[in-house]
Motif scaffolding. Structure first.
Motif, PDB file in Angstrom:
ATOM      1  N   UNK A 213       8.275 -11.689   7.119  1.00 47.68           N
ATOM      2  CA  UNK A 213       7.394 -11.313   6.016  1.00 47.68           C
ATOM      3  C   UNK A 213       7.794  -9.932   5.513  1.00 47.68           C
ATOM      4  N   UNK A 214       8.127  -9.900   4.229  1.00 46.75           N
ATOM      5  CA  UNK A 214       8.627  -8.639   3.679  1.00 46.75           C
ATOM      6  C   UNK A 214       7.556  -7.557   3.679  1.00 46.75           C
ATOM      7  N   UNK A 215       6.274  -7.963   3.589  1.00 47.71           N
ATOM      8  CA  UNK A 215       5.210  -6.952   3.608  1.00 47.71           C
ATOM      9  C   UNK A 215       5.112  -6.259   4.962  1.00 47.71           C
ATOM     10  N   UNK A 216       5.719  -6.876   5.990  1.00 43.09           N
ATOM     11  CA  UNK A 216       5.687  -6.272   7.323  1.00 43.09           C
ATOM     12  C   UNK A 216       6.870  -5.350   7.570  1.00 43.09           C
ATOM     13  N   UNK A 217       7.919  -5.489   6.765  1.00 43.65           N
ATOM     14  CA  UNK A 217       9.131  -4.710   7.040  1.00 43.65           C
ATOM     15  C   UNK A 217       9.450  -3.705   5.931  1.00 43.65           C
ATOM     16  N   UNK A 218       8.644  -3.699   4.868  1.00 45.34           N
ATOM     17  CA  UNK A 218       8.831  -2.724   3.792  1.00 45.34           C
ATOM     18  C   UNK A 218       7.625  -1.796   3.739  1.00 45.34           C
ATOM     19  N   UNK A 219       7.884  -0.536   3.595  1.00 41.80           N
ATOM     20  CA  UNK A 219       6.822   0.467   3.512  1.00 41.80           C
ATOM     21  C   UNK A 219       7.047   1.316   2.278  1.00 41.80           C
ATOM     22  N   UNK A 220       5.948   1.533   1.508  1.00 44.59           N
ATOM     23  CA  UNK A 220       6.020   2.397   0.327  1.00 44.59           C
ATOM     24  C   UNK A 220       5.478   3.772   0.710  1.00 44.59           C
ATOM     25  N   UNK A 221       6.329   4.790   0.588  1.00 42.26           N
ATOM     26  CA  UNK A 221       5.942   6.156   0.942  1.00 42.26           C
ATOM     27  C   UNK A 221       6.081   7.051  -0.281  1.00 42.26           C
ATOM     28  N   UNK A 222       5.201   8.053  -0.333  1.00 43.07           N
ATOM     29  CA  UNK A 222       5.203   8.984  -1.455  1.00 43.07           C
ATOM     30  C   UNK A 222       5.835  10.299  -1.012  1.00 43.07           C
ATOM     31  N   UNK A 223       6.898  10.678  -1.719  1.00 45.99           N
ATOM     32  CA  UNK A 223       7.550  11.970  -1.476  1.00 45.99           C
ATOM     33  C   UNK A 223       7.046  12.932  -2.538  1.00 45.99           C
ATOM     34  N   UNK A 224       6.443  14.051  -2.095  1.00 45.93           N
ATOM     35  CA  UNK A 224       5.785  14.986  -3.020  1.00 45.93           C
ATOM     36  C   UNK A 224       6.765  16.032  -3.500  1.00 45.93           C
TER      37      UNK A 224
ATOM     38  N   UNK B 222       9.139   5.993  -2.535  1.00 47.82           N
ATOM     39  CA  UNK B 222      10.319   5.546  -1.800  1.00 47.82           C
ATOM     40  C   UNK B 222       9.959   4.301  -1.009  1.00 47.82           C
ATOM     41  N   UNK B 223      10.862   3.294  -1.052  1.00 45.70           N
ATOM     42  CA  UNK B 223      10.661   2.078  -0.268  1.00 45.70           C
ATOM     43  C   UNK B 223      11.549   2.165   0.968  1.00 45.70           C
ATOM     44  N   UNK B 224      10.937   2.149   2.117  1.00 49.27           N
ATOM     45  CA  UNK B 224      11.643   2.271   3.394  1.00 49.27           C
ATOM     46  C   UNK B 224      11.672   0.903   4.064  1.00 49.27           C
ATOM     47  N   UNK B 225      12.879   0.488   4.507  1.00 54.09           N
ATOM     48  CA  UNK B 225      13.037  -0.797   5.176  1.00 54.09           C
ATOM     49  C   UNK B 225      13.085  -0.596   6.684  1.00 54.09           C
ATOM     50  N   UNK B 226      12.614  -1.591   7.386  1.00 53.66           N
ATOM     51  CA  UNK B 226      12.664  -1.538   8.853  1.00 53.66           C
ATOM     52  C   UNK B 226      14.118  -1.472   9.312  1.00 53.66           C
TER      53      UNK B 226
ATOM     54  N   UNK C 162       0.840  -1.200   0.000  1.00 56.75           N
ATOM     55  CA  UNK C 162       0.000   0.000   0.000  1.00 56.75           C
ATOM     56  C   UNK C 162       0.876   1.252   0.000  1.00 56.75           C
ATOM     57  N   UNK C 163       0.408   2.277  -0.696  1.00 57.34           N
ATOM     58  CA  UNK C 163       1.165   3.525  -0.794  1.00 57.34           C
ATOM     59  C   UNK C 163       0.651   4.501   0.252  1.00 57.34           C
ATOM     60  N   UNK C 164       1.527   4.962   1.103  1.00 54.25           N
ATOM     61  CA  UNK C 164       1.159   5.941   2.129  1.00 54.25           C
ATOM     62  C   UNK C 164       1.765   7.290   1.767  1.00 54.25           C
ATOM     63  N   UNK C 165       1.046   8.366   2.191  1.00 55.39           N
ATOM     64  CA  UNK C 165       1.545   9.705   1.890  1.00 55.39           C
ATOM     65  C   UNK C 165       0.883  10.703   2.829  1.00 55.39           C
ATOM     66  N   UNK C 166       1.458  11.906   2.879  1.00 54.13           N
ATOM     67  CA  UNK C 166       0.918  13.008   3.665  1.00 54.13           C
ATOM     68  C   UNK C 166       0.618  14.199   2.763  1.00 54.13           C
TER      69      UNK C 166
END
Length: 328
Positions: A261-272, A282-286, A231-235
């Motif tokens: 589980x990679x879905x638990x340790x990878x986060x997709x963030x949107x840089x505006x 941007x993919x952010x790793x734990x 899922x893509x998260x953004x502010x």
């Protein structure tokens, strides 16, 4: 003067007899030291000295460097042979490639006066003469075992990776490469260096001696390629048209073996990027990952953002006419 008088004989002895007497004494001493000294038969070791070997030739075989010489003569002279630097000289000025047999005759050994050579062992010297060449050899590593679980051999480099050897053509032509002794890779989990001896034929050892080189061993994590949907998260405060993105990644096998589980340790963030009206994924790793994931590709990597609606224009101010009374 009377010929048989005492005075006559005294004068004769004084003028002529004294030199004769001295000669007799010296002869007696010499006879005692040489002729009267005990003679012996014994064996002495004489080195072989090779002279004038042409530059383009080399002796390719092993031969006896010392000869056993049986001699006869005065004991004192024979005991001093070692100090006289006597040798069997072999002149190879006119030598050509091939086998040369040199006879060790008694006359070939120069000994002091009064000494006789009775026998020389061995009776011949056999020399194999070969062309002298230089040849380059690649170094081939020989390995056993495997790196630690979850790791693979990335690269194995020899330093130096080639060696130039100068020696007999008949010896060097038998080899195309040089191999190392076994390099044990068992349990290696990091890049390292090892000193490794070469596994050389004895004939090569005679030329360059026991030789050790450096092995640079590079290992890396075993990876498996996976595709994830995040899922893509953004502010941004906007209605972004993309809700999820695809992530292609090389994942360390060790991480998968840990049950992560990679879905638990990878986060997709949107840089505006407001200037260009786009968002960059941007993919952010734990932070607590034991082994990082290598991100290969993200789809989409850039998202065009919707434009914010322009604010409504403010109403124009009221204008008074001269005939109208001013409103209270």
């Amino acid at each position: 003067m009377k010929p048989f008088s005492f005075t006559y004989w005294r004068r004769v002895l004084a003028t002529e007899g004294l030199p004769i007497l001295i000669s007799l004494l010296l002869s007696a001493v010499l006879w005692y030291n040489v002729g009267g000294e005990q003679t012996v038969d014994t064996s002495v070791m004489i080195p072989v000295e090779v002279l004038n070997l042409p530059r383009e030739l080399v002796i390719s075989n092993q031969f006896k460097r010392q000869l056993e010489v049986t001699v006869h003569g005065p004991r004192s002279v024979i005991l001093g042979i070692d100090q006289r630097q006597i040798s069997r000289r072999v002149d190879l000025a006119n030598a050509t490639p091939g086998t040369t047999v040199i006879a060790n005759d008694p006359d070939s050994i120069t000994v002091p006066r009064g000494v006789t050579v009775l026998r020389v062992q061995p009776s011949t010297i056999i020399l194999s003469l070969d062309k002298l060449i230089s040849k380059q050899f690649a170094i081939n590593p020989v390995t056993i075992g495997s790196p630690a679980p979850g790791y693979r051999l990335e690269n194995l480099r020899m330093e130096p990776n080639v060696i130039i050897i100068t020696g007999p053509e008949s010896v060097l032509s038998k080899h195309d490469v040089l191999r190392t002794r076994e390099i044990d890779l068992s349990g290696i989990n990091q890049t390292t260096q090892l000193q490794v001896p070469l596994d050389l034929d004895p004939a090569i050892v005679d030329l360059i001696g026991e030789t050790t080189i450096t092995a640079d061993i590079a290992v890396s994590l075993e990876m498996e390629q996976y595709e994830y949907t995040l899922p893509l998260t953004h502010d941004a405060g906007l209605e972004v048209p993309v809700k999820r993105v695809k992530v292609f990644a090389d994942v360390p096998k060790l991480l998968l073996d840990e049950g992560v589980k990679l879905t638990d340790i990878l986060t997709a963030r949107l840089a505006v990027d407001e200037v260009n009206g786009i968002g960059i994924v941007r993919i952010v790793q734990a932070e607590n990952l034991s082994h990082p994931v290598e991100i290969l590709k993200v789809e989409p990597a850039v998202i065009e953002l919707p434009k914010k609606p322009a604010p409504a224009p403010a109403p124009p101010p009221a204008v008074q006419t001269p005939d109208e009374p001013a409103k209270p």
